[in-house]
Design a protein around this motif. Sequence first.
Motif, short mmCIF file in Angstrom:
data_model
loop_
_atom_site.label_atom_id
_atom_site.label_comp_id
_atom_site.label_asym_id
_atom_site.label_seq_id
_atom_site.Cartn_x
_atom_site.Cartn_y
_atom_site.Cartn_z
N GLY A 97 59.19 44.22 86.49
CA GLY A 97 58.75 44.76 85.21
C GLY A 97 57.77 45.91 85.36
N TYR A 98 56.97 45.89 86.45
CA TYR A 98 56.01 46.97 86.69
C TYR A 98 56.69 48.30 86.95
N THR A 99 57.97 48.28 87.30
CA THR A 99 58.66 49.55 87.53
C THR A 99 58.95 50.28 86.22
N LYS A 100 58.82 49.57 85.11
CA LYS A 100 58.91 50.21 83.79
C LYS A 100 57.50 50.38 83.26
N ILE A 101 57.04 51.61 83.13
CA ILE A 101 55.69 51.90 82.67
C ILE A 101 55.72 52.00 81.15
N LEU A 102 54.99 51.09 80.48
CA LEU A 102 54.99 51.03 79.02
C LEU A 102 53.63 51.43 78.47
N ALA A 134 49.50 51.18 97.20
CA ALA A 134 48.92 50.33 98.23
C ALA A 134 47.42 50.53 98.35
N MET A 135 46.95 51.79 98.24
CA MET A 135 45.53 52.08 98.41
C MET A 135 44.78 52.04 97.09
N SER A 136 45.32 52.68 96.06
CA SER A 136 44.68 52.71 94.73
C SER A 136 45.77 52.89 93.69
N THR A 137 45.42 52.57 92.46
CA THR A 137 46.41 52.67 91.39
C THR A 137 46.64 54.13 91.01
N PRO A 138 47.84 54.65 91.21
CA PRO A 138 48.10 56.05 90.85
C PRO A 138 48.22 56.22 89.35
N THR A 139 47.69 57.32 88.83
CA THR A 139 47.75 57.60 87.39
C THR A 139 49.08 58.23 87.04
N ILE A 140 49.75 57.65 86.04
CA ILE A 140 51.00 58.21 85.54
C ILE A 140 50.71 59.11 84.34
N VAL A 141 50.01 58.59 83.35
CA VAL A 141 49.61 59.36 82.17
C VAL A 141 48.26 58.86 81.69
N GLN A 142 47.64 59.65 80.82
CA GLN A 142 46.47 59.21 80.08
C GLN A 142 46.79 59.32 78.59
N ILE A 143 46.46 58.26 77.87
CA ILE A 143 46.77 58.18 76.45
C ILE A 143 45.48 57.99 75.67
N ALA A 144 45.32 58.73 74.59
CA ALA A 144 44.11 58.63 73.77
C ALA A 144 44.50 58.48 72.30
N ALA A 168 34.76 63.42 72.50
CA ALA A 168 35.58 62.60 73.40
C ALA A 168 36.30 61.55 72.56
N PRO A 169 37.44 61.06 73.02
CA PRO A 169 38.12 59.98 72.29
C PRO A 169 37.39 58.66 72.45
N ILE A 170 37.37 57.86 71.41
CA ILE A 170 36.77 56.53 71.52
C ILE A 170 37.60 55.67 72.47
N GLN A 171 38.92 55.78 72.34
CA GLN A 171 39.81 54.99 73.18
C GLN A 171 40.65 55.93 74.04
N LEU A 172 40.39 55.93 75.33
CA LEU A 172 41.15 56.73 76.30
C LEU A 172 41.57 55.80 77.42
N VAL A 173 42.89 55.63 77.61
CA VAL A 173 43.42 54.68 78.58
C VAL A 173 44.18 55.43 79.66
N THR A 174 43.85 55.10 80.90
CA THR A 174 44.60 55.64 82.03
C THR A 174 45.69 54.65 82.40
N VAL A 175 46.94 55.07 82.29
CA VAL A 175 48.08 54.21 82.58
C VAL A 175 48.55 54.51 84.00
N GLY A 176 48.49 53.50 84.86
CA GLY A 176 48.88 53.68 86.25
C GLY A 176 50.07 52.83 86.62
N SER A 177 50.41 52.88 87.91
CA SER A 177 51.51 52.10 88.44
C SER A 177 50.98 51.04 89.40
N GLN A 178 51.45 49.82 89.24
CA GLN A 178 51.03 48.73 90.12
C GLN A 178 52.00 48.52 91.27
#
Length: 391
Positions: free
Chosen positions: A179-184, A205-215, A54-64
């Motif tokens: 700024g949240y409309t630009k996913i960085l 509104a209900m939960s943070t949707p996942t856009i990508v996962q980066i490792a 597994a990756p040591i660093q795995l980040v789920t990037v979502g939209s706020q």
Amino acid sequence: MKYNLKVIISICVLIVGIAFYFLVFKTSDQIHYITVPVSKGNINQEVSATGEVAPIQLVTVGSQVSGQIETLYVKLGQTIKKGDLIAQIDSTTQQNTYNTEQAKLESYQAQYEAAEVQLAVAKSQYDREVTLYAQKATSKASLEDSQSTYATAKSSVVELKSLISQTQISLNTAKVNLGYTKILSPLDGTVVSVPVEEGQTVNAAMSTPTIVQIADLTEMKILMEISEGDINKIAPGMTVTYSVLSSSNEVFTTTLKAIDPGLTTLTNGTYVQGGSSDAAIYYYGRLEVPNTEGKLRIGMTTQDMIKIAYKEDVLTIPMSTLSEHNGKTYVRILENNDKVVEKQITTGLSDGINIEVTSGLNEGEFVVQSQMSDQQINSSVNSMQRPGRMM
């Protein structure tokens, strides 16, 4: 007399036949011993385990923020840098909110400037009335009117100052939401998952949707499942060798980084207290290994060997030669005259096949591993030579 002679001859023939049978057909029942020499060798005590990469660093990037994904700037497997643009969400609503708050702020600032001018005029008028009243050149009513006008002007300035502060906060919030409309990208790494598509609407509104996962795939971790029976033998810092199925002939070496304090289900967040006692208990041992060549991939299975202890050039015998009586360990020794003698010994480190002998034996002695009689040997040979039945 002739009858007696026939009886004697018959008895003699019978005796000769019995003797011939025992000499030719009846085999002996001699015991044969299979021995192994007491020799010097190395004992390597290890614990085997199965692991997952597994990756040591795995980040789920979502939209706020909610909205339609206008553009996806990345694709699966792409390498990106921290700050790179990943996606653009429709920003019409957020832009409109920002513009509205900006306009309100400008209006309040203009009103504030006018209010400050009115305050200065009201203060000047009030100061003049105070002077005139002291000289009895004006009425008390005029003084009170100027005082009221001055207080009202002062209140307007304070109120507008507060409105400007509130609007500034709202404007900052609108700017952040815009700024949240630009996913960085929050880190350098590789895009390992893209669960959305262009044109898809996401709802935050209900939960943070996942856009990508980066490792970060340059350094990986291996989660080894160590059984409950072995966990107390193992400590961080021990040497571990591992291999993967895709390169089973290539063995890598590292050290054990850490052992999780709780069982695997607790680490995974699925632990339920009071579960079935029949379930096998495992603990995660963690390795951190470099992956600059990219040979390790997420989810790969590893075969791991944890080195518990190692002794070099010690007396060893097979564990199968041991027997125990009354808490003591014994072996059988075959001496030169084919006499079997039982000896008490003390043992040390074992690798599960061979064991160290610390006292009681000398190098070159022969310990009995097993024994077979002639009958058992013949029976084994005959069973191997007997043809199988045709089905």
